[in-house]
Design a protein around this motif. Sequence first.
Motif, PDB file in Angstrom:
ATOM      1  N   ASN A 102      25.800  38.549  34.554  1.00  0.00           N
ATOM      2  CA  ASN A 102      24.038  37.949  33.574  1.00  0.00           C
ATOM      3  C   ASN A 102      23.904  36.986  34.659  1.00  0.00           C
ATOM      4  N   ALA A 103      24.413  36.890  36.044  1.00  0.00           N
ATOM      5  CA  ALA A 103      22.901  35.367  36.352  1.00  0.00           C
ATOM      6  C   ALA A 103      22.193  36.839  37.369  1.00  0.00           C
ATOM      7  N   GLY A 104      22.360  37.419  37.586  1.00  0.00           N
ATOM      8  CA  GLY A 104      21.901  38.273  38.505  1.00  0.00           C
ATOM      9  C   GLY A 104      21.915  37.546  40.115  1.00  0.00           C
ATOM     10  N   ILE A 105      23.377  37.639  40.606  1.00  0.00           N
ATOM     11  CA  ILE A 105      23.993  36.599  41.508  1.00  0.00           C
ATOM     12  C   ILE A 105      23.722  37.087  42.763  1.00  0.00           C
ATOM     13  N   ARG A 106      23.058  37.692  43.867  1.00  0.00           N
ATOM     14  CA  ARG A 106      22.752  37.964  45.057  1.00  0.00           C
ATOM     15  C   ARG A 106      23.635  37.559  46.114  1.00  0.00           C
ATOM     16  N   HIS A 107      24.263  36.037  46.366  1.00  0.00           N
ATOM     17  CA  HIS A 107      24.709  35.214  47.440  1.00  0.00           C
ATOM     18  C   HIS A 107      25.406  34.518  46.825  1.00  0.00           C
ATOM     19  N   ALA A 108      26.734  34.421  47.724  1.00  0.00           N
ATOM     20  CA  ALA A 108      27.968  33.419  47.099  1.00  0.00           C
ATOM     21  C   ALA A 108      28.637  32.662  48.293  1.00  0.00           C
ATOM     22  N   VAL A 109      28.846  32.175  47.756  1.00  0.00           N
ATOM     23  CA  VAL A 109      29.474  31.001  49.270  1.00  0.00           C
ATOM     24  C   VAL A 109      30.664  30.563  47.986  1.00  0.00           C
ATOM     25  N   VAL A 110      31.901  30.561  49.627  1.00  0.00           N
ATOM     26  CA  VAL A 110      33.374  30.519  48.842  1.00  0.00           C
ATOM     27  C   VAL A 110      34.279  29.870  50.102  1.00  0.00           C
ATOM     28  N   GLU A 111      35.109  29.437  49.057  1.00  0.00           N
ATOM     29  CA  GLU A 111      36.483  29.044  50.173  1.00  0.00           C
ATOM     30  C   GLU A 111      37.439  30.223  51.262  1.00  0.00           C
ATOM     31  N   ASP A 112      37.838  30.309  50.634  1.00  0.00           N
ATOM     32  CA  ASP A 112      38.767  31.275  51.647  1.00  0.00           C
ATOM     33  C   ASP A 112      38.874  33.005  51.145  1.00  0.00           C
ATOM     34  N   GLN A 113      40.040  33.405  52.045  1.00  0.00           N
ATOM     35  CA  GLN A 113      40.402  34.763  51.862  1.00  0.00           C
ATOM     36  C   GLN A 113      40.866  35.567  50.538  1.00  0.00           C
ATOM     37  N   GLU A 114      41.114  34.231  49.715  1.00  0.00           N
ATOM     38  CA  GLU A 114      41.787  35.338  48.113  1.00  0.00           C
ATOM     39  C   GLU A 114      40.437  35.112  47.221  1.00  0.00           C
ATOM     40  N   GLN A 115      38.571  34.186  48.137  1.00  0.00           N
ATOM     41  CA  GLN A 115      38.269  34.323  46.637  1.00  0.00           C
ATOM     42  C   GLN A 115      37.138  35.260  47.752  1.00  0.00           C
ATOM     43  N   VAL A 116      37.398  35.399  48.759  1.00  0.00           N
ATOM     44  CA  VAL A 116      36.310  37.185  49.609  1.00  0.00           C
ATOM     45  C   VAL A 116      37.135  37.851  48.492  1.00  0.00           C
ATOM     46  N   ASP A 117      38.367  38.232  48.498  1.00  0.00           N
ATOM     47  CA  ASP A 117      39.086  39.678  48.041  1.00  0.00           C
ATOM     48  C   ASP A 117      38.504  40.563  46.779  1.00  0.00           C
ATOM     49  N   LYS A 118      38.157  38.935  46.026  1.00  0.00           N
ATOM     50  CA  LYS A 118      37.863  38.468  44.437  1.00  0.00           C
ATOM     51  C   LYS A 118      36.234  39.414  44.586  1.00  0.00           C
ATOM     52  N   LEU A 119      35.131  38.655  45.616  1.00  0.00           N
ATOM     53  CA  LEU A 119      34.112  39.059  45.395  1.00  0.00           C
ATOM     54  C   LEU A 119      34.001  40.397  45.891  1.00  0.00           C
ATOM     55  N   LEU A 120      35.076  40.839  47.239  1.00  0.00           N
ATOM     56  CA  LEU A 120      34.761  42.501  47.220  1.00  0.00           C
ATOM     57  C   LEU A 120      34.540  43.238  46.603  1.00  0.00           C
ATOM     58  N   GLU A 121      36.066  42.940  45.502  1.00  0.00           N
ATOM     59  CA  GLU A 121      36.437  43.970  44.414  1.00  0.00           C
ATOM     60  C   GLU A 121      35.254  43.301  43.172  1.00  0.00           C
ATOM     61  N   VAL A 122      34.760  42.865  43.111  1.00  0.00           N
ATOM     62  CA  VAL A 122      33.290  42.050  42.247  1.00  0.00           C
ATOM     63  C   VAL A 122      32.240  43.887  42.716  1.00  0.00           C
ATOM     64  N   ARG A 123      31.774  43.249  43.736  1.00  0.00           N
ATOM     65  CA  ARG A 123      30.719  43.777  44.616  1.00  0.00           C
ATOM     66  C   ARG A 123      31.270  45.576  44.255  1.00  0.00           C
ATOM     67  N   ASP A 124      32.233  46.014  43.709  1.00  0.00           N
ATOM     68  CA  ASP A 124      32.160  46.820  43.707  1.00  0.00           C
ATOM     69  C   ASP A 124      31.494  47.932  42.499  1.00  0.00           C
ATOM     70  N   HIS A 126      29.067  45.646  40.833  1.00  0.00           N
ATOM     71  CA  HIS A 126      27.782  44.586  41.159  1.00  0.00           C
ATOM     72  C   HIS A 126      27.192  45.354  42.764  1.00  0.00           C
ATOM     73  N   PRO A 127      26.538  45.752  42.851  1.00  0.00           N
ATOM     74  CA  PRO A 127      26.314  46.008  44.452  1.00  0.00           C
ATOM     75  C   PRO A 127      24.931  45.453  44.879  1.00  0.00           C
ATOM     76  N   MET A 128      24.547  44.543  43.690  1.00  0.00           N
ATOM     77  CA  MET A 128      23.372  43.473  44.042  1.00  0.00           C
ATOM     78  C   MET A 128      23.507  42.243  44.835  1.00  0.00           C
ATOM     79  N   LEU A 129      25.441  42.188  45.179  1.00  0.00           N
ATOM     80  CA  LEU A 129      25.609  41.289  45.978  1.00  0.00           C
ATOM     81  C   LEU A 129      25.667  41.440  47.398  1.00  0.00           C
ATOM     82  N   GLU A 130      24.301  40.727  47.629  1.00  0.00           N
ATOM     83  CA  GLU A 130      24.217  41.007  49.477  1.00  0.00           C
ATOM     84  C   GLU A 130      25.449  40.283  50.842  1.00  0.00           C
ATOM     85  N   ALA A 131      25.522  39.134  49.955  1.00  0.00           N
ATOM     86  CA  ALA A 131      26.214  38.318  50.874  1.00  0.00           C
ATOM     87  C   ALA A 131      27.550  37.701  50.482  1.00  0.00           C
ATOM     88  N   ILE A 132      27.906  37.232  51.589  1.00  0.00           N
ATOM     89  CA  ILE A 132      29.282  36.488  50.690  1.00  0.00           C
ATOM     90  C   ILE A 132      29.995  35.484  52.117  1.00  0.00           C
TER      91      ILE A 132
END
Length: 272
Positions: A102-124, A126-132
Amino acid sequence: MSTTFPQLLLDHARQRPDAPAIREKDLGIWQTLSWRQLRDEVEALAAGLQQAGLSRGDHLAVIGENRPRLYAAMIAAQVIGAIPVPLYQDAAAQEMAFVFENAGIRHAVVEDQEQVDKLLEVRDGHPMLEAIFYDDPRGLRQYDAPGLAPIDRLAEAGAAIVRQSPDFLARRVAQVSPDDVAALFYTSGTTGRSKGVIHTHSSLITMSREAADLDGLTPGDNVMAYLPIAWIGQNIFSYAQWLTVGFTINCPESQSTVMNDMREIGPTYYFA
């Protein structure tokens, strides 16, 4: 209020450079960042995010517990005219995927492994997510996903840019207007799809100043930051009022230690 959050940060760093801005309990020990140290951290992150491709008007997802690095990342995004989008740290990947799309997000800053795992799943989906970029490296040593990097590396790259352009922060802050969008918050979605709600620097700072005056808040106050950063209430009490007034915010070690940490800090003010 004819000011912005990055400008408020500069004001505190100039007027009270060694006063405590934010504390975090880590491994049982309270670690403190002064306003000057926070300013330097924000400067490096802002330059690093800009080099990573975050531009004015872009959205930056911020996900995790209350952590100094996440707060610094939010200010850093505002420095370059980007818009932080805090998300609930306990949201499932599917819930996050809607916001990213919805927000067209390409970059993310996260706390830890739990959030990284979720965003790698999101990127499947939402391929425009470039950087975590992640703050806590535990459990991530063997990860080699494209665009995944520690936030330390982002800060180091930004610090190198700042060394070449010492006026980077002042120039960028001067370009931020009180009427610029400061943050995007999503509703809980209890009656339908979540909706993005925008707030400008002026709207958040004005309501924060009025509430702070009503409660008589001063730079000497101590506040416990323990509620989700994605919630607008938490943003008012532990981000907007923090930068407006200049008091100290304290981040507990974890949700399970909040009461113990609160007894140690003895906050003068908190929302419950």
